[in-house]
Motif scaffolding. Sequence first.
Motif, PDB file in Angstrom:
ATOM      1  N   ARG A   1     -32.342 -34.560  10.867  1.00 39.46           N
ATOM      2  CA  ARG A   1     -33.715 -35.031  10.935  1.00 39.46           C
ATOM      3  C   ARG A   1     -33.948 -35.826  12.215  1.00 39.46           C
ATOM      4  N   TRP A   2     -35.188 -35.751  12.753  1.00 40.55           N
ATOM      5  CA  TRP A   2     -35.376 -36.248  14.115  1.00 40.55           C
ATOM      6  C   TRP A   2     -35.174 -37.751  14.235  1.00 40.55           C
ATOM      7  N   ARG A   3     -35.497 -38.482  13.174  1.00 40.20           N
ATOM      8  CA  ARG A   3     -35.281 -39.926  13.265  1.00 40.20           C
ATOM      9  C   ARG A   3     -33.789 -40.252  13.382  1.00 40.20           C
ATOM     10  N   HIS A   4     -32.957 -39.413  12.740  1.00 39.99           N
ATOM     11  CA  HIS A   4     -31.509 -39.644  12.795  1.00 39.99           C
ATOM     12  C   HIS A   4     -30.915 -39.216  14.122  1.00 39.99           C
TER      13      HIS A   4
ATOM     14  N   ILE B   1     -32.224 -39.348  17.206  1.00 37.70           N
ATOM     15  CA  ILE B   1     -32.576 -40.066  18.439  1.00 37.70           C
ATOM     16  C   ILE B   1     -31.353 -40.744  19.086  1.00 37.70           C
TER      17      ILE B   1
ATOM     18  N   ASN C   1     -34.188 -36.918  24.664  1.00 31.15           N
ATOM     19  CA  ASN C   1     -35.233 -36.876  23.646  1.00 31.15           C
ATOM     20  C   ASN C   1     -36.598 -36.563  24.232  1.00 31.15           C
TER      21      ASN C   1
ATOM     22  N   CYS D   1     -45.883 -42.207  20.949  1.00 32.98           N
ATOM     23  CA  CYS D   1     -45.353 -43.402  20.266  1.00 32.98           C
ATOM     24  C   CYS D   1     -46.033 -43.717  18.941  1.00 32.98           C
TER      25      CYS D   1
ATOM     26  N   LEU E   1     -44.500 -41.383  16.576  1.00 31.93           N
ATOM     27  CA  LEU E   1     -43.052 -41.558  16.414  1.00 31.93           C
ATOM     28  C   LEU E   1     -42.736 -42.809  15.600  1.00 31.93           C
ATOM     29  N   PHE E   2     -43.552 -43.849  15.791  1.00 32.97           N
ATOM     30  CA  PHE E   2     -43.256 -45.097  15.102  1.00 32.97           C
ATOM     31  C   PHE E   2     -44.053 -45.255  13.813  1.00 32.97           C
ATOM     32  N   GLY E   3     -44.651 -44.170  13.353  1.00 25.27           N
ATOM     33  CA  GLY E   3     -45.212 -44.172  12.010  1.00 25.27           C
ATOM     34  C   GLY E   3     -46.578 -44.805  11.865  1.00 25.27           C
TER      35      GLY E   3
ATOM     36  N   CYS F   1     -47.193 -38.150  11.044  1.00 30.57           N
ATOM     37  CA  CYS F   1     -46.549 -37.204  11.950  1.00 30.57           C
ATOM     38  C   CYS F   1     -46.109 -35.974  11.168  1.00 30.57           C
TER      39      CYS F   1
END
Lengths: 474, 474
Positions: free
Chosen positions: A154-157, A159, A215, A355, A358-360, A364
């Motif tokens: 998963r993309w958050r993992h 980075i 990234n 951003c 990406l930062f919620g 997204c």
Amino acid sequence: MPPPRPLPSVLLFGLIPVAAWFVVRPFIEPVPLPALYTSIGFSIFALLATLYIIPAVGPAFIKANLKGIDLLKTDKTPVPESQGLVCAAVYILFLILFIPFAFSDSISNSTKKTREGISVIEFPHHQLSVYLSSLLSLLIATLLGFLDDVFDIRWRHKIPIPIIASIPLLMVYYAERGNTHVVVPIPLRFLFGTLVNLGPLYYIYMSLLSTFATNSFNILAGINGSEVSQALIIAISVILNDLLYLPWPLDFRIPLHLLGNRADVEVGGVWSAGMAYGSQELVERHLFSLYFMLPMVAVCAGFMYHNWYPARAFPGDTLCYVTGMAFAVVGIQAHFSKTLLLFFIPQIFNFLLSCPQLFGLVPCPRHRVPRIDHDTNLLHPSKALFMRPPTNLSTLILKTLSALGLTQLTTHPSNGTILEANNLTILNFFLLRLGPMNEKRLVQVLMCSQVAGSMFAFTVRYGLAGLVYDGNRR
Amino acid sequence: MPPPRPLPSVLLFGLIPVAAWFVVRPFIEPVPLPALYTSIGFSIFALLATLYIIPAVGPAFIKANLKGIDLLKTDKTPVPESQGLVCAAVYILFLILFIPFAFSDSISNSTKKTREGISVIEFPHHQLSVYLSSLLSLLIATLLGFLDDVFDIRWRHKIPIPIIASIPLLMVYYAERGNTHVVVPIPLRFLFGTLVNLGPLYYIYMSLLSTFATNSFNILAGINGSEVSQALIIAISVILNDLLYLPWPLDFRIPLHLLGNRADVEVGGVWSAGMAYGSQELVERHLFSLYFMLPMVAVCAGFMYHNWYPARAFPGDTLCYVTGMAFAVVGIQAHFSKTLLLFFIPQIFNFLLSCPQLFGLVPCPRHRVPRIDHDTNLLHPSKALFMRPPTNLSTLILKTLSALGLTQLTTHPSNGTILEANNLTILNFFLLRLGPMNEKRLVQVLMCSQVAGSMFAFTVRYGLAGLVYDGNRR
């Protein structure tokens, strides 16, 4: 699987002799910078290898379940995915085969003697260690990129993953007691002095650079050719920058003033060493960068042939990882990371724009690629849907972005609550400002923005940097 | 997926302080060989990492279709396959993190000074290049092993793959103008002299060594724990051999005479440097080997815990590739490839025995693992069936092997044509000679043969080698 793009055999038979000539040339008679000839020859071979291997291994990728459906096509036959692995493998293999040419004194000895006029030749152990640690980082990036494709992290993992790939760089940099000083811009020197030692911060900066480079490609993806064209144009820009520092013969000099170079920068320069002003160290750094960038251009060009609209091969995360890491490697090892970042202007813009998602702060979705209208074959900006009303902060950010023309909002007709927003990517931004266009045109616009960014970067680097830096550059 | 084997938490809480002590120890007060302490500490961490990561990532492997069915079990739930990748990743990561400890002069400087009594310390650039090229080869072996698992390459195609992984070794060896001389055994010196320069043949020898080490593990596989136990025992044997060359304090010496060492070999030796006789180069070579073998033992032990009968994790080809390449690396770089080959006696036996099947003289089924009788849970030799009558050459070979007790033939009752033969592997040979046994017992027999092989190797190396080599060893 769609049929692979045909390859004109004239390419093969035309380029092999050219490549062979470049490799053989330094053995026939001494030339300045013999390894550079080899590098060019090897790059042409790498181009051919990529061109021919990609379609040949496509069925094996499909069979191994490495395949993807093109989201923006009506044709839903699977296309081989993760073929950036082929680029990475060819790239790294040629870089490894290049080792004896770059570092063996038995090959490069005679030329060095004539060029510098000294007889004691030190074996370039230090450069070899640096080169090998760079290869290690590239190889780890390849492996991690491929694991990412296989395990679908998963993309958050993912980075922080490039940080792992940068460890060999950092370790060898530390073991070799690498320089952690940076030159302070003139306006700040009254505070910090001319040089400031960043110490451990320098290592953090290096690993963040590789994370960013990797990234920033990964989030600017989704349309045919987008990932590889970015890498290609940045690599060409880095090569052009490197060429400025090589000892060119007089009749083959690059007209620096066209790049906005201020007259006073040239004063005192040793012409035969370009912008390096006769500094052997600067020449070597930029040669190092060329050795990594020439084959990079080659494999990217080869891959782009098959990845161009309509794509017959997908890059996967592997390509983003290995290209991003390669740029980080040359930026760090050849000490021009600030110049390098200037070539990433579209990526930086896309990152900053992304951003909020990406930062919620803004929802997204899984894919932020533009939406296709299959009737007209035109792409339109895709939208993020607000399932619940946005917070005040989100509203403020979105209204600001909208006022700047960076996104488009759909608001509730009565109370003005934001219902939808264009996904915050540079691709959707282009579609918003320039109107709907087809996929091929959109990637061309992206490439133009990358070229324009590089031209701006050269202007800043050689035009404006003189305002805040003196000749004491690193 | 079967439930992972539980891990006693006392292991974690007991070993972390021990590992930390080894890492911190050299910083508290100067010790001889500080990097060796770090290596031991890191190896314990690597053991723990392997123990805990393998079960944690199992479900992700299953999900990514990296799974296998245990052929010799009634339970057909899939087991995570290719988990050698975890071992390889942990192994290489710790080797990379180890770089500053082994090579940074800022860490090892003070100790070196006191030990050698000289103040000019040369940075070990050469060793760093060698170390990095070894890591590159290991990493390529990992990547290729994993690709082999993902793409399921046919075994005939994959035999030369380890040659690719050995390229960085060869390139750096060449660039560094590595020694290609070998010491000639005394009986042959009248022909070749004391030293003979093998030149390019030496490079071929190096790449063949890595190919042999890798593939010999790969063909001795198929029962739970077989691949990893071979690697574990060979790594321990290499470590024991290395320890003979370290400068031990007097009260901690290994009784060499027990290993069959001839008295005259010890004459003139500097006791405080073990078998290295005070040669700094020999000590450094064997330290290099230890740095690679200690974490190898750790990751193999950690993996074996989960791979032990009944296996909860399968190694895949990745483990064979990375362990085989690691042995080739130390054998080549630390210059004890002949000694190393002595530790491969069971593998050499298995390879020679397999040759008729590998080279197509005897039919070779997809799997040659022993056959299980589910009623008794005992393994029996598996058989290769002749679809057409064997050629005269095949018949001759099989009859010879049968006469030597290495295989068992089923012949046609009337005309004596061979109908079936036991598959030619060491595992089937054990079952033939020792009778049917269960899988756990068979892997124990295999391990015993490996230990016996190593003991024989030490006898040959330190007992008999004096007959054909003098002290002039490499």
